[in-house]
Design an enzyme around this catalytic site. Structure first.
Site, short mmCIF file in Angstrom:
data_model
loop_
_atom_site.label_atom_id
_atom_site.label_comp_id
_atom_site.label_asym_id
_atom_site.label_seq_id
_atom_site.Cartn_x
_atom_site.Cartn_y
_atom_site.Cartn_z
N GLY B 51 -6.39 -11.11 -15.01
CA GLY B 51 -6.65 -10.55 -13.69
C GLY B 51 -6.87 -9.05 -13.66
CB CYS B 261 -22.40 -35.05 1.63
SG CYS B 261 -24.02 -34.94 0.83
CB CYS B 264 -23.23 -38.25 -1.99
SG CYS B 264 -21.99 -36.98 -1.64
CB CYS B 286 -22.69 -31.90 -1.95
SG CYS B 286 -21.69 -33.34 -1.61
CB CYS B 292 -24.55 -33.99 -4.13
SG CYS B 292 -25.06 -34.87 -2.64
#
Lengths: 367, 312
Positions: B51, B261, B264, B286, B292
């Protein structure tokens, strides 16, 4: 801003001009024709028209040739020419949804009604120095273009106009009008006829930014985008295309198109935690002559930044920005320091020496 | 070509003969070996301090600053001839920018390309983490516009470096607190600040809050690079990554209100909102287009208003 005329050494000045001419025209390469600049360096031409504040591609190309490639100088030449032109009248105000678009994209939505039209842009090219350009010939270029056009066959026509993305947001109540910093005025003010005063109304603000120097606008907008300010922009819509000049015919009273200009328009959406609150977006608007996306986007970001009622950085101070973005003014003043200043400097020397001589030995300031 | 006085004809021909031939113009993966070495060493340092932003000598690339030069430099320093590369932008393999980057990397390496997340060994992404979980053999390279999470509250780099050194993140906590007091909501959307390994506050790049959970104790190595700002940072596998959150006002991800979606049928993926040309209706699909596609091949959407695959 008045400049004291440089006097004396007239012969030296004449020679400097001749030397400059030789510097520009004395190489071994073929003479550059303005049409070549207009066609093949078209982005420089567009930048010069915008900063020169005169829509005249052939003249801008000529100015660029005269200035040997210095865009500040070329815009300056165009502005100077502009001064000589009489004001015949004003075109009709119009909305840009009638634009004949060649490029139109939105970063805010993956797809938009009318579609993402990429148009002519180097955005997705790789900036690898292309040595093949050394051998370009007119015949080859023409053949390549002809072959490409032949390969396209028939294509469905683009729609004549495209709806504005920001209209969608307005209909949903997500984009609200924002208050002007200066007084709202009915007729746009022309800052070339009436000097800027502060707080400046929106028309003066936009006009000043539209005439601004691209690099200066960019640096100031960039400072805001990077964190010295609160604008977190998303491009709602960026358009490049042609707008008609509509003129009121004084003889028959009709409104007639007298030509068209190419412009770049950027509408930047931002959520700013100022008086409007965090639950709405507000708009930053940028519009400039020709194809100049960097300038239009920078202009839109600055338009929003300086319209805040709680400035948190220099880029959000209306007076600071509007006073410093004109390239002709800034370049002129920057270079004016080359003029003789020995009279004022002599006066400075006098002060320095007097102060130093008046000091006790122990108080003398080390040089 | 011009000089102060007209030069002799013919003298200018020489420099053209020193242009390298097409074959030898660039080293493998475009960057010279010195650049790759520096970037790799900085990546290792970043992994060693999860980080923490590590400055590096960022090179100019053939794509513009702000368009992924950071991610690109990591990818080019990591890629080997046996890698399989995937590049996505906003979750999509087909986005023009992803395609452009992919073409370039392939051009200077010949590396194999894929859109299948599970097949890729190296993935470069702009602003999304793929929906499919990544495994320990995979590297995910993030393009980062602004590497500094504290930039929201402090514009000066000199000051934010000190704040990180002293682990003084009070002004960020205060910013979130004031949001809650004024608006009863935390208004930070993407780029939500996260605490890494309990020590460094990190900018996860502008991925949606939806994706943050995937950073926490993941199996893959996450590498972040800002080319313009010249910083590299990393989240090693099995590292704690926690979005800043209050005990009595918890962190929340985006809410799609049960929408699915339209291609899908998924209700468990991050969705893109689009407005239909003709009807003006909103549809959702998506964001992760490859995922997807996988879901569609398994079981197409059962929404009766949507045409099924067999009807197209």
């Amino acid at each position: 801003m008045g400049y004291v005329a440089v006097s004396g050494g007239a012969a030296a000045i004449e020679n400097a001009e001749k030397f400059s001419f030789i510097r520009r025209a004395g190489g071994t390469s073929a003479v550059l024709h303005p049409e070549q600049i207009r066609d093949q360096l078209y982005l420089a031409v567009d930048r010069i028209m915008g900063e020169g504040s005169l829509y005249a591609p052939d003249l801008a190309a000529l100015a660029f040739k005269q200035a040997a490639g210095d865009t500040f100088e070329a815009a300056f030449i165009l502005r100077s020419y502009r001064t000589t032109l009489p004001r015949l009248g004003y075109s009709q105000a119009l909305t840009t949804d009638i634009m004949r678009v060649t490029r139109r994209i939105s970063a805010a939505f993956k797809d938009i009604p009318g579609g993402q039209i990429l148009g002519p842009t180097p955005d997705y090219t790789l900036r690898l120095l292309d040595f093949d350009l050394l051998d370009e010939s007119e015949e080859e270029m023409k053949e390549r273009i002809d072959a490409f056009l032949r390969s396209l066959g028939t294509l469905p026509a683009l729609p004549k106009t495209f709806p504005k993305v920001v209209e969608m947001l307005r209909r949903e109540g997500l984009l609200v009008p924002r208050a002007s910093v200066g007084e709202d005025v009915a007729e746009p003010i022309d800052i070339t006829r009436q000097a800027l005063t502060f707080p400046a109304p929106r028309s003066s603000q936009l006009q000043t930014l539209a005439r601004g120097e691209t690099g200066g606008l960019l640096a100031l907008a960039y400072s805001n985008m990077r964190g010295y300010g609160s604008v977190h922009p998303v491009i709602g819509e960026l358009r490049v295309g042609f707008l008609p000049i509509l003129y009121h015919n004084p003889v028959n009273g009709g409104i007639e198109p007298v030509g068209e200009i190419q412009v770049t328009e950027a509408e930047v959406i931002s959520r700013i935690p100022d008086g409007s609150g965090p639950a709405v977006f507000s708009l930053g608007y940028g519009l400039c002559f020709g194809h100049n996306e960097t300038k239009a986007i920078a202009m839109a970001v600055l338009d929003r930044a300086i319209s805040t009622d709680t400035p948190s950085a220099p880029s959000e101070d209306q007076e600071f920005i509007l006073t410093h973005v004109d390239g002709i003014e800034s370049m002129g003043f920057c270079n004016h320091y080359k003029l003789p200043h020995y009279v004022t400097f002599q006066s400075e020397l006098d002060r320095l020496r007097t102060i130093q001589s008046g000091q006790q030995p122990s108080e003398k300031t080390p040089v | 070509m011009t000089s102060s006085s007209p030069s002799k004809p013919g003298a200018t021909a020489d420099w053209r003969s020193s242009i390298p031939s097409k074959r030898n113009r660039y080293s493998f993966a475009f960057l010279d070996e010195g650049a790759k070495r520096e970037i790799r060493r900085k990546m290792l340092k970043a992994v060693a301090i999860p980080g923490c932003q590590i400055p590096f000598g960022s090179r100019e690339m053939p794509i513009a600053r702000g368009w992924g030069t950071g991610g690109l430099q990591l990818t080019l320093s990591l890629v080997g001839s046996d890698d399989i590369l995937k590049v996505i932008d906003q979750g999509s393999d087909d986005s023009v920018n992803a395609v452009n980057i992919k073409k370039f990397v392939h051009r200077v390496t010949g590396v194999a390309l894929t859109t299948d997340t599970s097949e890729a060994t190296l993935i470069q992404t702009r602003h999304r983490i793929p929906e499919e979980s990544l495994h320990h053999d995979q590297l995910l390279v993030f393009q980062v516009p602004i590497p500094e999470p504290l930039r929201l509250v402090e514009p000066s780099e000199q000051t934010t470096r000190r704040m990180h050194a002293e682990a003084d993140y009070s002004r960020m906590w205060l910013y979130l607190f004031e949001d809650i007091v004024r608006f009863n909501e935390i208004t930070v959307a993407a780029r939500y600040p996260v605490m890494v390994n309990g020590r460094h506050l990190m900018d996860p790049s502008p991925i949606p809050r939806w994706d943050l959970a995937k950073l926490h104790r993941g199996e893959a190595l996450f590498l972040f690079c800002a080319g313009r700002e010249k910083r590299i940072y990393a989240v090693p596998p099995h590292t704690d990554v926690e979005p800043l959150s209050f005990e009595d006002f918890a962190f929340r991800t985006e809410d799609f209100n049960g929408r699915r979606c339209s291609r899908c049928g998924s209700t468990a993926t991050y969705l893109d909102e689009m407005t239909d040309d003709q009807t003006g209706n909103k549809t959702h699909t998506c964001s992760d287009t490859a995922f997807c596609e996988k879901l569609r091949r398994r079981a197409p959407a059962e929404d009766p208003d949507q045409p099924r695959e067999s009807d197209r």
